[in-house]
Design a protein around this motif. Structure first.
Motif, PDB file in Angstrom:
ATOM      1  N   GLN A 100     -56.886 -29.040 -17.554  1.00 42.48           N
ATOM      2  CA  GLN A 100     -56.238 -30.354 -17.435  1.00 42.48           C
ATOM      3  C   GLN A 100     -55.495 -30.759 -18.714  1.00 42.48           C
ATOM      4  OE1 GLN A 100     -59.683 -32.720 -15.845  1.00 42.48           O
ATOM      5  NE2 GLN A 100     -58.283 -33.043 -14.123  1.00 42.48           N
ATOM      6  N   LEU A 101     -54.960 -29.758 -19.415  1.00 47.60           N
ATOM      7  CA  LEU A 101     -54.150 -29.944 -20.626  1.00 47.60           C
ATOM      8  C   LEU A 101     -54.932 -30.548 -21.791  1.00 47.60           C
ATOM      9  CD1 LEU A 101     -50.684 -31.048 -19.202  1.00 47.60           C
ATOM     10  CD2 LEU A 101     -51.557 -28.750 -19.631  1.00 47.60           C
ATOM     11  N   VAL A 102     -56.257 -30.547 -21.713  1.00 53.97           N
ATOM     12  CA  VAL A 102     -57.062 -30.904 -22.883  1.00 53.97           C
ATOM     13  C   VAL A 102     -56.767 -29.871 -23.963  1.00 53.97           C
ATOM     14  CG1 VAL A 102     -59.399 -31.123 -23.806  1.00 53.97           C
ATOM     15  CG2 VAL A 102     -58.859 -32.020 -21.527  1.00 53.97           C
ATOM     16  N   ALA A 110     -54.899 -21.280 -25.786  1.00 54.91           N
ATOM     17  CA  ALA A 110     -55.113 -22.702 -26.098  1.00 54.91           C
ATOM     18  C   ALA A 110     -55.595 -23.446 -24.853  1.00 54.91           C
ATOM     19  CB  ALA A 110     -53.818 -23.324 -26.630  1.00 54.91           C
ATOM     20  N   TYR A 111     -55.018 -23.124 -23.716  1.00 54.94           N
ATOM     21  CA  TYR A 111     -55.450 -23.759 -22.464  1.00 54.94           C
ATOM     22  C   TYR A 111     -56.909 -23.421 -22.167  1.00 54.94           C
ATOM     23  CZ  TYR A 111     -55.520 -25.138 -17.544  1.00 54.94           C
ATOM     24  OH  TYR A 111     -55.841 -25.732 -16.356  1.00 54.94           O
ATOM     25  N   ILE A 162     -51.040 -24.485 -22.949  1.00 51.71           N
ATOM     26  CA  ILE A 162     -50.989 -25.697 -23.766  1.00 51.71           C
ATOM     27  C   ILE A 162     -49.856 -25.551 -24.769  1.00 51.71           C
ATOM     28  CG2 ILE A 162     -52.139 -27.048 -25.575  1.00 51.71           C
ATOM     29  CD1 ILE A 162     -53.396 -27.686 -23.019  1.00 51.71           C
ATOM     30  N   VAL A 163     -48.970 -26.531 -24.772  1.00 49.96           N
ATOM     31  CA  VAL A 163     -47.881 -26.631 -25.746  1.00 49.96           C
ATOM     32  C   VAL A 163     -47.847 -28.088 -26.186  1.00 49.96           C
ATOM     33  CG1 VAL A 163     -45.416 -26.380 -26.181  1.00 49.96           C
ATOM     34  CG2 VAL A 163     -46.555 -24.851 -24.552  1.00 49.96           C
ATOM     35  N   CYS A 186     -46.393 -30.572 -23.706  1.00 46.88           N
ATOM     36  CA  CYS A 186     -45.056 -30.100 -23.324  1.00 46.88           C
ATOM     37  C   CYS A 186     -45.065 -28.740 -22.649  1.00 46.88           C
ATOM     38  CB  CYS A 186     -44.156 -30.078 -24.558  1.00 46.88           C
ATOM     39  SG  CYS A 186     -43.807 -31.733 -25.185  1.00 46.88           S
ATOM     40  N   ALA A 187     -46.131 -28.429 -21.945  1.00 48.11           N
ATOM     41  CA  ALA A 187     -46.179 -27.185 -21.195  1.00 48.11           C
ATOM     42  C   ALA A 187     -45.130 -27.195 -20.085  1.00 48.11           C
ATOM     43  CB  ALA A 187     -47.571 -26.987 -20.598  1.00 48.11           C
TER      44      ALA A 187
END
Length: 515
Positions: free
Chosen positions: A389-391, A382-383, A333-334, A326-327
Motif C-alpha cells: 500500500q505504498l508504505v 523498497a515496496y 516505491i518511488v 510517485c510510483a
C-alpha cells in the motif's frame, strides 16, 4: 540615461518600492525625482554573512521616460497546417506545441494520461489507499511529472535556448511575474494546474489538438522514415514528424525500441533517498536565527560531497514541502517532493542521491537496459520492505549512519505512511556507503542538518532517465529513423521543467529548418 546597479536590501524593506527607489538614487547620487523607472533584473537572498539580505540587480532609467514592453509571440491559426505529432503533454511536449503554433505547424499532442484536474482523483487514491493507476499518477497525465511536483524552474540551460522566453510564456499563462527575476523561481503545485490548462486552451484556440487517454503503443516506419504512430485502441495517427516527449518514467517506450531493435543506450543517473527535516531546522541553519523573519521565505539548501570519488548531492530541494509517492507501476516505491506556492508546510525535504555510473552495474556497457533493471530492482525491494500500500521504508538519519534500527519515526509529510527498517537492506552497498559517509559531512557544512529529527525515506530513484535515446546533434533526429525527434527528460536531454521546455522548442525549430 540608463544605469545598471546592485543593491543590498534588508528583508523588511524588500516590498517597499519607495525605499528601493531612494536607495538607488543615493547610490547613483541623483535625486529620486530624476529616476523615471526601475526594473529588477535579478533578485536573490544572500545568507552568507551573519546578516541576511536581498541582492537586487536593477536597471535604472534617469531623466528618460521608458515604456517597458514584452515582445509578443505571434501565434498562427494552424488548423489546416502540416501536423507534428507530439507524444507526451509534459513541459517538453506542451512547449513544443506552442512552438508549432509560432512556426505554423499543427501540433497533435497525444497524452496517455488524463487532463490535469482529472488526475486529482487518481492522486488521492495513491495517497489514501496506495492504489496506483498506471496511466494516471504523479508522473503521467497533462503537465507531466512537474505539475504535481511543484514547478521548480531552476536551470543552467542558457546555452540550450531562451530561458527568459520560457519563463515569460509561463507568466503569460498565469504564473506570477516574480519568476522572471527570482534567482530560484518556483510556481507551486497549487498554481500549476491553472497554468497548464491555460496553455492547453491556447493550443486548441489556434487549431492544435490535445488528446488524453491516448497511449502510443507503436510507430509506423517505412524505409527508415516515420509515417505515424499507433494508439492503444488500434487507431493510427498519420504524420511524418514525431516528437517523443514521454518523460523519464515511460518505460514501455524504451521496451518498444527494444522490440523494434532501434538504437538506445544506457545513461548514468542518480539514486538514493529523500530526506525530510523540520523546516525550522533549515531556517535556523541558513538564516542564523532562532525564528525566521516573516519577510523571508522558508530556507533551502544545496549540499554536495565526494565520497571515494563518487558524487553525493542534494536534489530537488523542497522548502515547506511534502514527500509524495510517485510510483508508475504496481509493487514499486518511488518518492519525490513538492511544495505549494507559499511553501508553508512545516517540513523541508530533499532528494539526497548518489551517482550511478555504467561501471557500477554488471553488463551496462553492453546492455542498454541494465541500469533500468537496476532501478526497477531497488524500487521493488523498497515496496517489499514497506509491506504494501505504498508504505515506504524509512530510518532516522543518525540511526542510518550508525546502523541502528529506529525505535520510532518522526511525524512526517508522507501520507501513505512509513515503516522503520534498516535502509542498508534496501540500498546497493556503494550507495549506502556513500550516503553514510556524506551525511555527517553535510552536518559540518550546515549546522543542525545531521540530526535524528531528520528521516530518510526510500527510494528516490527517478532523478533522470537511466536510458538515453540517441539523436543527431544537428538535426535532433534519431540516427536510424527520419522524422523521429527524441526529446526532453525521457530521452536523456533535459533535467527539469525549463530545460525540457527548451528542448521541445528546439526540436520543433529543427523541423522548421527542414520544411
Amino acid at each position: 540615461m540608463q544605469k545598471e546597479i546592485e543593491l543590498a536590501v534588508n528583508p523588511e524593506n524588500i516590498s517597499d518600492d519607495h525605499f528601493i527607489l531612494r536607495q538607488a538614487a543615493a547610490q547613483l547620487k541623483v535625486t529620486p525625482k530624476r529616476i523615471q523607472s526601475l526594473q529588477i533584473r535579478k533578485r536573490s537572498i544572500d545568507a552568507r554573512g551573519r546578516k541576511v539580505v536581498y541582492r537586487l540587480r536593477l536597471v535604472v532609467y534617469i531623466d528618460e521616460a521608458v515604456t517597458l514592453t514584452v515582445p509578443k509571440i505571434n501565434y498562427h491559426d494552424v488548423s489546416k497546417s502540416q501536423p507534428v505529432i507530439i507524444i507526451g503533454a509534459g513541459p517538453a511536449g506542451l512547449f513544443a506545441a506552442l512552438q508549432c503554433l509560432e512556426l505554423g505547424f499543427k501540433p497533435v499532442v497525444l497524452e496517455r494520461g488524463k487532463a490535469v484536474k482529472d488526475r486529482r482523483r487518481d492522486l488521492a487514491a495513491i495517497n489514501k489507499a496506495g492504489l496506483v493507476n498506471v496511466e494516471s499518477n504523479y508522473c503521467f497525465g497533462e503537465g507531466g511529472a512537474g505539475t504535481y511536483s511543484d514547478g521548480k524552474l531552476y536551470t543552467r540551460s542558457n546555452k540550450r535556448g531562451d530561458v527568459q522566453k520560457v519563463l515569460q510564456i509561463l507568466v503569460d499563462h498565469g504564473a506570477t511575474p516574480d519568476i522572471l527575476v527570482d534567482a530560484r523561481p518556483h510556481i507551486g503545485t497549487n498554481k500549476l494546474p491553472h497554468i497548464i490548462e491555460a496553455i492547453r486552451e491556447k493550443i486548441i484556440l489556434f487549431g492544435g489538438e490535445i488528446r488524453f487517454d491516448s497511449k502510443v503503443v507503436d510507430m509506423v516506419v517505412k524505409n527508415k522514415k516515420l509515417q505515424g504512430v499507433v494508439l492503444h485502441n488500434g487507431e493510427e495517427v498519420v504524420g511524418n514528424h514525431v516528437i517523443l516527449a514521454t518523460g523519464h518514467s515511460a518505460r514501455d517506450i524504451f521496451y518498444l525500441f527494444e522490440r523494434k531493435k532501434w538504437l538506445v543506450e544506457a545513461k548514468p543517473f542518480a539514486l538514493g533517498v529523500r530526506i525530510e527535516h523540520p523546516q525550522e531546522i533549515v531556517d535556523q541553519a541558513q538564516y542564523h536565527c532562532s525564528i525566521r523573519s516573516e519577510h523571508l521565505p522558508p530556507a533551502y539548501y544545496s549540499l554536495v560531497e565526494q565520497i571515494d570519488n563518487r558524487g553525493v548531492f542534494s536534489f530537488c530541494m523542497c522548502p515547506g514541502g511534502i514527500i509524495a509517492p510517485c510510483a508508475t507501476g504496481e509493487r514499486e516505491i518511488v518518492v519525490n517532493g513538492w511544495s505549494p506556492s507559499k511553501r508553508n508546510n512545516p517540513y523541508a525535504n530533499s532528494g539526497t542521491v548518489v551517482q550511478v555510473n555504467l561501471e557500477d552495474v554488471a553488463g551496462a556497457h553492453t546492455n542498454p537496459f541494465a541500469l533500468l533493471a537496476f532501478q526497477q530492482q531497488v524500487e521493488r525491494k523498497a515496496y517489499d520492505l514497506g509491506g504494501g500500500q505504498l508504505v515506504a521504508p524509512a530510518q532516522r538519519m543518525i540511526d542510518f549512519v550508525e546502523g541502528k534500527l529506529s525505535a520510532d519515526l518522526p511525524i512526517n509529510s508522507y501520507k501513505p505512511g512509513l515503516k522503520s527498517v534498516q535502509l542498508e537492506e534496501l540500498l546497493p552497498n556503494f550507495i549506502y556507503k556513500a550516503l553514510k559517509g556524506a551525511l555527517p559531512l553535510f552536518g559540518k557544512k550546515m549546522q543542525g542538518y545531521y540530526t535524528n529529527e531528520a528521516v530518510l525515506v526510500g527510494v528516490e530513484s527517478r532523478t533522470s532517465s537511466p536510458i538515453r535515446i540517441p539523436r543527431d546533434k544537428d538535426t535532433l533526429q534519431h540516427p536510424e529513423i527520419e522524422g523521429l525527434y527524441p526529446c526532453g527528460e525521457g530521452a536523456g536531454y533535459a533535467g527539469g521543467i525549463v530545460s525540457a521546455a527548451i528542448d521541445g522548442m528546439n526540436c520543433v525549430s529543427r523541423i522548421g529548418d527542414r520544411e
